[in-house]
Design a protein around this motif. Structure first.
Motif, short mmCIF file in Angstrom:
data_model
loop_
_atom_site.label_atom_id
_atom_site.label_comp_id
_atom_site.label_asym_id
_atom_site.label_seq_id
_atom_site.Cartn_x
_atom_site.Cartn_y
_atom_site.Cartn_z
N LYS A 193 0.85 -1.20 0.00
CA LYS A 193 0.00 0.00 0.00
C LYS A 193 0.89 1.25 0.00
O LYS A 193 0.62 2.20 -0.74
CB LYS A 193 -0.92 0.00 1.23
N GLU A 203 5.22 26.08 7.50
CA GLU A 203 3.89 25.93 8.08
C GLU A 203 4.00 25.22 9.42
O GLU A 203 2.99 24.87 10.02
CB GLU A 203 2.98 25.17 7.12
N CYS A 226 1.96 24.31 2.00
CA CYS A 226 3.14 23.92 1.19
C CYS A 226 3.45 24.90 0.08
O CYS A 226 4.43 24.74 -0.64
CB CYS A 226 2.92 22.54 0.58
N LYS A 238 -0.58 10.91 -10.65
CA LYS A 238 -1.95 11.43 -10.71
C LYS A 238 -1.96 12.78 -11.42
O LYS A 238 -2.85 13.10 -12.20
CB LYS A 238 -2.53 11.60 -9.30
#
Ligand code: HMG
Length: 443
Positions: free
Chosen positions: A43, A92, A124, A262
């Motif tokens: 995974k 951040e 980011c 993606k």
């Protein structure tokens, strides 16, 4: 009026003249993390594309990592602190609501007193915001011929046991930005005039003021990323930008390495509509392997470093593809949750000797130590403890165990509401000796 692609032409001689990274000394393999926590390792490795996760020692924070990256930049590239008139720290995971990380860095790196020093925050996206502001400061003439120092520094941290935990990481990237550099100093030149920006208020990822860990709506955050990418790319193409297929390399913000795939699928979906022709599956896979995969190297080894992520991709490209990247035109996509995103382009300098041996990514990875899951949890516990007020005591200066030998900067906790830092190896050794000899000392 079309605000999408700026009509103002930037000086074309704004160059990043130096880039160095800081990578934490410890890492945990995703395989081990998965097996210990009862998850199928595939995974994380195949599904998310991860290999190793950088783990910070409890004495590290956004300040110490920024200082280490800045120190690397000054030492390896030979910059003079007096040449800098602007310091922007993009983070951040800052350490104070009022005092910026930049104030500590200004002191630790001996920057001049007439150097502006401040932090910039937008998840980011911070470092890209900082780099474009630095370029604008130079183009406007405000710099008076001085350089800007941009440092991205973050520790990506999610709740133990949460889905986000597998995408943790930490690190810092320092960039020296100037104009009119001789060819011997040109690393890459960002072009913020042929670009596209997208902002929208979304609750995909945030860190409430009371929490050490980020809160994330994971699947939705991926949707937001891809929506912002699609909007930027469409605007960029409609404003006269070239097809993504024409760039030698594409660099993406990488919350996890598989995100790059993606992103390429999203670009191809839009490009095939615009151009009326689609790449075959094999062609797209080949494109990805050659032009995207090299820049994902750092993220696979380190994880998400938030603000510095897309610049870690740049460091990866320059070190991994050093024979091919020189002189090439590239496109970059920066995304910050919340959200703000930018698609822009850059040219890489023509001579790889300029950055060879000065970025520090491969060197840092080669001297890392593996950490087991149990020690990772202990580190988290001590780190959370140090973040509480009055946590400082000299006995906390560890006498050797697990302290990375190369750390020059260390955070020791709070004393009288002030964060206490050690700022050199000599100082660290001095206090460690005192602890070893049992002396009760005041900092
Ligand atoms: P999850 O629910 O644990 O994972 O969350 P999943 O079930 O979606 O699985 C992940 C992938 O692994 C899937 O692939 C599965 O099919 C595959 P996909 O469908 O996406 O292609 N998979 C497997 N593959 C092989 N063998 C197996 C197997 N099992 C599953 N056995 C998630 C994943 C990324 C959402 C989670 O880790 C998370 O919440 N991460 C943090 C948030 C994040 O990274 N968001 C990304 C976009 S937002 C962003 O980039 C901004 C950010 O950097 C913050 C900032 O701006 O400051 C985060």
């Amino acid at each position: 009026m079309n605000h999408i692609v700026e009509t103002v032409t930037f000086r074309s001689d704004v160059w990043v003249e130096g880039i160095s990274v800081y990578v934490p000394h410890y890492f945990m393999p995703h395989r081990e993390f998965a097996l210990t926590t009862g998850v199928d390792p595939d995974k994380y490795t195949a599904g998310l594309g991860c290999k190793n996760m950088a783990i910070t020692h409890p004495v590290e924070d956004a300040v110490t990592m920024a200082a280490e990256a800045g120190e690397n930049l000054f030492t390896w590239w030979g910059f003079d602190p007096d040449d800098f008139g602007l310091l922007i720290v993009a983070t951040e995971t800052g350490v104070d609501w009022a005092k910026p990380v930049a104030s500590y860095i200004h002191q630790f790196l001996s920057l001049p007193s007439d150097c502006r020093a401040f932090d910039l925050q937008h998840a980011c996206f911070g470092a890209t915001g900082a780099l474009s502001m630095a370029a604008g400061w130079i183009c406007s003439g405000m710099s008076g011929g001085r350089k800007a120092l941009v440092i991205a520094t973050d520790i990506a941290k999610y709740e133990v046991g949460s889905a986000g935990e597998a995408t943790q990481g930490a690190g810092a990237v320092a960039l020296a930005v100037g104009a009119g550099a001789e060819t011997t100093k040109r690393v890459f030149s960002p072009n913020f005039s042929l670009n596209a920006v997208y902002s929208q208020n979304v609750m995909d990822f945030w860190r409430p003021g009371y929490s050490q860990n980020a809160v994330v709506n994971g699947k939705y955050s991926i949707e937001c990323y891809l929506k912002a990418l699609g909007a930027c790319y469409t605007k960029y193409r409609m404003g006269g930008g070239r097809s993504y297929r024409q760039f030698s390399y594409l660099l993406f913000h990488l919350p996890f390495p598989k995100m790059a795939w993606k992103a390429v699928l999203k670009l191809e979906e839009i490009e095939s509509e615009i151009s009326g022709s689609a790449l075959a599956d094999g062609e797209l896979a080949d494109f990805y392997e050659k032009r995207v995969s090299p820049s994902t190297f750092g993220a696979r080894q380190i994880g998400n470093i938030y603000c510095g992520s897309v610049y870690l991709a740049m460091a990866s490209l320059l070190e991994v593809e050093k024979d091919c990247a020189a002189g090439e035109e590239i496109a970059l996509f920066s995304y910050g949750s919340g959200c703000c995103a930018e698609f822009f382009t850059a040219v890489i300098g023509g001579r790889r000797e300029i950055w060879e041996g000065k970025i520090g990514l491969l060197k840092a990875l080669s001297r890392r130590e593996r950490l087991d899951y149990k020690t990772y949890l202990e580190f988290r516990k001590v780190s959370d403890g140090l973040a509480h007020s009055e946590s400082f005591s000299v006995g906390r200066i560890p006498a050797g165990q697990h302290i990375p030998p190369e750390l020059r900067y260390m955070f020791l906790g709070y004393k009288r509401n002030r964060r206490m830092y050690i700022t050199s190896i000599a100082e660290r050794d001095y206090w460690s000796d005192k602890v070893r000899s049992g002396a009760q000392s005041q900092f």
